[in-house]
Enzyme design. Structure first.
Site, mmCIF file in Angstrom:
data_model
loop_
_atom_site.group_PDB
_atom_site.id
_atom_site.type_symbol
_atom_site.label_atom_id
_atom_site.label_comp_id
_atom_site.label_asym_id
_atom_site.label_seq_id
_atom_site.Cartn_x
_atom_site.Cartn_y
_atom_site.Cartn_z
ATOM 1 N N GLN A 91 19.031 -97.368 7.129
ATOM 2 C CA GLN A 91 18.776 -95.256 7.644
ATOM 3 C C GLN A 91 17.582 -94.898 6.418
ATOM 4 O O GLN A 91 18.214 -94.391 5.710
ATOM 5 C CB GLN A 91 20.165 -95.495 7.218
ATOM 6 C CG GLN A 91 20.540 -93.628 7.495
ATOM 7 C CD GLN A 91 22.091 -93.616 7.218
ATOM 8 O OE1 GLN A 91 23.001 -93.883 7.021
ATOM 9 N NE2 GLN A 91 22.330 -92.131 7.321
ATOM 10 N N VAL A 93 16.533 -92.431 6.654
ATOM 11 C CA VAL A 93 16.796 -90.508 6.329
ATOM 12 C C VAL A 93 18.318 -90.059 6.117
ATOM 13 O O VAL A 93 19.069 -90.944 6.902
ATOM 14 C CB VAL A 93 16.522 -89.599 7.477
ATOM 15 C CG1 VAL A 93 16.569 -88.356 7.320
ATOM 16 C CG2 VAL A 93 14.787 -89.549 7.654
ATOM 17 N N HIS A 97 21.917 -89.562 12.187
ATOM 18 C CA HIS A 97 21.334 -89.637 12.891
ATOM 19 C C HIS A 97 21.663 -90.671 14.043
ATOM 20 O O HIS A 97 21.849 -91.859 13.772
ATOM 21 C CB HIS A 97 20.071 -89.116 12.854
ATOM 22 C CG HIS A 97 19.757 -90.233 12.209
ATOM 23 N ND1 HIS A 97 19.058 -90.743 10.313
ATOM 24 C CD2 HIS A 97 18.395 -91.746 12.220
ATOM 25 C CE1 HIS A 97 19.197 -91.966 9.857
ATOM 26 N NE2 HIS A 97 18.368 -91.940 11.355
ATOM 27 N N HIS A 99 20.427 -92.644 17.501
ATOM 28 C CA HIS A 99 18.983 -92.377 18.459
ATOM 29 C C HIS A 99 19.316 -93.130 19.894
ATOM 30 O O HIS A 99 20.444 -93.629 19.666
ATOM 31 C CB HIS A 99 18.503 -93.951 17.772
ATOM 32 C CG HIS A 99 18.062 -93.639 16.374
ATOM 33 N ND1 HIS A 99 16.451 -93.717 16.231
ATOM 34 C CD2 HIS A 99 18.816 -94.187 15.482
ATOM 35 C CE1 HIS A 99 16.668 -93.684 14.449
ATOM 36 N NE2 HIS A 99 17.920 -94.116 14.358
#
Length: 137
Positions: A91, A93, A97, A99
């Protein structure tokens, strides 16, 4: 979180090519796409991993992911999509999130995930039982 690049994008302080904006979610193009059109879907609030996502955001998050997956086909002419979430490991960041990557047969994406391993005799049943137990807590 001031140091989180995704929070900065959500706040409008860091430019991004936004694809979708909703009350609780934002989707934007990945600046280092696997393929052109690769989108990242994030909650507006700083949430680190999928297990941290509040229950009230789950349906909207998944509904947005479905819409983005459909958009890969309808808007980009992809044959399908690849949808993934990393939790901690890989991960890049530390802000949840998802994708959504456009896919076309023969696009060359291979071995994108992890090396394969094998179970020893009896291990599959043991692992399955442990997971079932964890899910009923």
């Amino acid at each position: 979180m001031a140091e989180c690049v995704f929070c900065s994008i959500v706040a409008g302080a860091t430019p991004a090519d936004v694809v979708l904006e909703e009350d609780d979610l934002v989707a934007f193009l990945d600046t280092r796409p696997v393929f052109k059109g690769h989108v990242l879907l994030v909650p507006r609030d700083h949430v680190v991993t999928l297990p941290d996502l509040p229950a009230g955001l789950r349906d909207g998050f998944l509904a947005a992911a479905q819409r983005l997956a459909t958009a890969m086909v309808d808007g980009l002419g992809a044959q399908g999509s690849f949808v993934a979430i990393n939790n901690v490991v890989s991960q890049s960041v530390p802000h949840l999130h998802l994708h959504v990557v456009p896919r076309t047969k023969g696009d060359g994406l291979r071995g994108f995930f992890w090396p394969r391993t094998k179970y020893a005799a009896g291990e599959p049943a043991d692992y399955a039982a442990r997971l079932r137990k964890a899910l009923t807590r």
